[in-house]
Design a protein around this motif. Sequence first.
Motif, PDB file in Angstrom:
ATOM      1  N   PHE A   1      -7.102   5.014  -5.255  1.00 11.39           N
ATOM      2  CA  PHE A   1      -8.215   5.749  -4.659  1.00 11.39           C
ATOM      3  C   PHE A   1      -7.764   7.192  -4.491  1.00 11.39           C
ATOM      4  O   PHE A   1      -6.664   7.444  -3.983  1.00 11.39           O
TER       5      PHE A   1
ATOM      6  N   MET B   1      -9.035   6.324   5.031  1.00 16.42           N
ATOM      7  CA  MET B   1      -8.333   7.534   4.566  1.00 16.42           C
ATOM      8  C   MET B   1      -9.222   8.763   4.677  1.00 16.42           C
ATOM      9  O   MET B   1      -8.752   9.851   5.008  1.00 16.42           O
TER      10      MET B   1
ATOM     11  N   TYR C   1       0.861  -1.186   0.000  1.00 19.73           N
ATOM     12  CA  TYR C   1       0.000   0.000   0.000  1.00 19.73           C
ATOM     13  C   TYR C   1       0.903   1.245   0.000  1.00 19.73           C
ATOM     14  O   TYR C   1       1.801   1.355   0.836  1.00 19.73           O
TER      15      TYR C   1
ATOM     16  N   CYS D   1      -8.391  10.409  -2.539  1.00 19.44           N
ATOM     17  CA  CYS D   1      -9.067  10.827  -1.309  1.00 19.44           C
ATOM     18  C   CYS D   1      -9.068  12.354  -1.222  1.00 19.44           C
ATOM     19  O   CYS D   1      -8.014  12.979  -1.330  1.00 19.44           O
TER      20      CYS D   1
ATOM     21  N   ARG E   1     -10.142   2.690   2.131  1.00 20.10           N
ATOM     22  CA  ARG E   1     -10.594   3.946   1.501  1.00 20.10           C
ATOM     23  C   ARG E   1     -11.329   4.821   2.514  1.00 20.10           C
ATOM     24  O   ARG E   1     -11.064   6.013   2.640  1.00 20.10           O
ATOM     25  N   ARG E   2     -12.253   4.194   3.237  1.00 17.51           N
ATOM     26  CA  ARG E   2     -13.007   4.926   4.254  1.00 17.51           C
ATOM     27  C   ARG E   2     -12.075   5.417   5.351  1.00 17.51           C
ATOM     28  O   ARG E   2     -12.224   6.521   5.872  1.00 17.51           O
TER      29      ARG E   2
ATOM     30  N   ASP F   1      -8.368  -4.173   2.832  1.00 17.81           N
ATOM     31  CA  ASP F   1      -8.804  -3.702   1.511  1.00 17.81           C
ATOM     32  C   ASP F   1     -10.234  -3.170   1.523  1.00 17.81           C
ATOM     33  O   ASP F   1     -10.558  -2.212   0.825  1.00 17.81           O
TER      34      ASP F   1
ATOM     35  N   LEU G   1      -4.174   6.812  -2.795  1.00 17.38           N
ATOM     36  CA  LEU G   1      -3.812   5.455  -2.347  1.00 17.38           C
ATOM     37  C   LEU G   1      -3.564   4.595  -3.567  1.00 17.38           C
ATOM     38  O   LEU G   1      -4.298   4.673  -4.555  1.00 17.38           O
TER      39      LEU G   1
END
Length: 299
Positions: free
Chosen positions: A216, A259, A197, A218, A256-257, A252, A209
């Motif tokens: 992703f 971040m 990552y 952010c 995202r959330r 995984d 990311l």
Amino acid sequence: MSILIVGSTALDSIKTPKAENPRLLGGSASHAAVAACFFGPVRLVGVVGSDFPKRYLQLYRRHRIDLAGLQILPGKTFHWSGEYEVNMNNRRTLLTELGVFETFTPTLPRAYQTSQFVLLANIAPALQLHVLNQMKRPRFVVADTMDLWLNIALPDLLKLLKRIDGCVLNDSEAHQLTKADNVFAAIRKIHQFGPKYVVIKKGSHGSILSGPRGFFLCPAYPLPRVVDPTGAGDSFVGGMMGYLAAAKGSIDENIRRAMVFGSVTASFCCEGFGLTRTTHVRRAQIDRRVKELEKLTRF
Ligand code: AMP
């Protein structure tokens, strides 16, 4: 689940075009720990000197930060001073006094060694490696760094990158490390150094990311007024790791959330000097800003 955070525990003297504030509680580990504790229990590893104000120890305790790994040694606390230009993205370091950090060897209390989530916040890579060597099969290890270590401790940093799951760099550090002229090319090269990552911080422009599920983008929370961005990067990664440690499911599924929660926690950090704003925020305020960001980025 507890998250272990090692990094600098400092006194910061900060100058902006509008104000000056000496000897505030700072350091990468302090910012990351306060951010992470919105989400779950935090274990802190660091060192302070005998001059470290008692009220700052009380502040850590008020946030239920476990201090079993914080050494208090005779001598001076690490002192960092920085000055911002009118464009708050530009900062100059005025002073770095290592104090007790000069001889610091982080020794983990036994209970800390089995922590599943480990944040190696900004500190000399040799110390980050020393902490990692004491861990017993952690689930997810992320490291942050800074230009100083790219300049003076690159071999240690490269050794570290081989052994961690994720790394967090700002865009100029990514370019310095890889010599790539484009952030996505830099990311590809950083993966080759080891981490699965890679997170690139772009200050008020958000973060990127790259991981097993691709990219992703952010967003940063749009702030009309920035008072002091010191520690925003540490708050971001502290919030992200805190959220991940508390969430059910795989990395995984959640990263995202995580971040976005990190990004919002960092936005509060920028609204006051040092930790003054973040330490007065409630979890519900973070959740509200996350919802706002969700609306702002849906299409
Ligand atoms: P950031 O604004 O996210 O880059 O982080 C700023 C924080 O990094 C401040 O609280 C400083 O105390 C800390 N810091 C500055 N220089 C160093 C260093 N050489 N090693 C570790 N921490 C540092």
